[in-house]
Design an enzyme around this catalytic site. Structure first.
Site, PDB file in Angstrom:
ATOM      1  N   HIS A 104      38.043  30.058  40.889  1.00  0.00           N
ATOM      2  CA  HIS A 104      38.835  31.234  41.378  1.00  0.00           C
ATOM      3  C   HIS A 104      40.455  31.044  41.567  1.00  0.00           C
ATOM      4  CE1 HIS A 104      35.261  33.573  41.560  1.00  0.00           C
ATOM      5  NE2 HIS A 104      34.670  32.877  42.233  1.00  0.00           N
ATOM      6  N   CYS A 146      40.587  34.522  37.492  1.00  0.00           N
ATOM      7  CA  CYS A 146      41.145  35.771  37.312  1.00  0.00           C
ATOM      8  C   CYS A 146      42.228  36.069  37.767  1.00  0.00           C
ATOM      9  CB  CYS A 146      40.018  36.626  38.265  1.00  0.00           C
ATOM     10  SG  CYS A 146      40.188  38.584  38.146  1.00  0.00           S
TER      11      CYS A 146
END
EC number: 3.4.22.59
Length: 276
Positions: A104, A146
């Site tokens: 992440h 992301c």
């Protein structure tokens, strides 16, 4: 003397086809930091499918002659120690260096198991004053994370048929938070799974869209096509995908476009090395 040196440099023949030298003894090290689970206090979801990305990249980089080193769910302190060890080792007989983060991300950070790490802290360890044996050699960072809170709204040509998966249990998920495009310095290549401000998609069985398509292009053209041209093909492949199955109904039909920031100064070809 500085002005004189500059004058003579400006008179040198400029070769637009000049390539990085890839005839060293070793191809180089490829680090893969793979993060599936995170410390509960971070409240980050598991990244199901990331091990498929790790294994796929390991095969592709090994085929290109890299010495692949994989690390899973390292704490931030452990990760920094590993990457410092590599940055301070000798790369004098290596063609280049690759570092991959599967995690992440948020802002200018990526997440280790228990904390986030600034990307520029990592790239800074491989700049010329810190890692002299990689001066003038390609340093490639690949970040699957992301990078925002928006999905790319699809505008699909009428004659285009999007791929439909046959397995309903291969659900598409998104990697949390956002990562910014960061400059790193000469001979760096920063590869991002998605353009800034948008979601990066990952299938729970097959792995992330970006790594799936990157590995497919590496398998087909890794030793024949100039690397930034290959990355452009990856952009095209990923942009032709769409979300078919997702727990978030707002994500259905959404798309993704990767990007890369090249500070390379020559063409980059992973030419096959002679058999030992």
């Amino acid at each position: 003397m500085t002005e004189t040196d500059g004058f003579y440099k400006s008179r040198e023949v400029f070769d637009p086809a000049e390539q990085y030298k890839m005839d060293h003894k070793r191809r180089g090290v490829a680090l893969i930091f793979n993060h599936e689970r995170f410390f509960w206090h971070l409240t980050l979801p598991e990244r199901r499918g990331t091990n498929a990305d790790r294994d796929n990249l390991t095969r592709r980089f090994s085929d290109l002659g890299f010495e692949v080193k994989c690390f899973n769910d390292l704490r931030a302190e452990e990760l920094l120690l590993k990457i410092h060890e590599v940055s301070t080792s000798s790369h004098i007989d290596a063609d280049c260096f690759i570092c991959v983060f599967l995690s992440h991300g948020e802002g200018n950070h990526v997440y280790a198991y228990d904390a986030k790490i600034e990307i520029q802290t990592l790239t800074g360890l491989f700049k010329g004053d810190k890692c002299q044996s990689l001066v003038g050699k390609p340093k490639i960072f690949i970040i699957q994370a992301c990078r925002g809170s928006q999905h790319d709204v699809p505008v699909v040509p009428l004659d285009m048929v999007d791929h439909q998966t046959d397995k309903l249990d291969n659900v598409t998920q998104v990697d949390a938070a956002s990562v910014y495009t960061l400059p790193a310095g000469a001979d760096f290549l920063m590869c991002y799974s998605v353009a800034e401000g948008y979601y990066s998609h990952r299938e729970t069985v097959n792995g992330s869209w970006y790594i799936q398509d990157l590995c497919e292009m590496l398998a087909r053209y890794g030793s024949s096509l100039e690397f930034t041209e290959l990355l452009t093909l990856v952009n095209r492949k990923v942009s032709q995908r769409r979300v078919d199955f997702c727990k978030d109904p707002d994500a259905i039909g959404k798309k993704q476009v990767p990007c890369f920031a090249s500070m390379l100064t020559k063409k980059l070809h992973f030419c096959p090395k002679p058999s030992k």
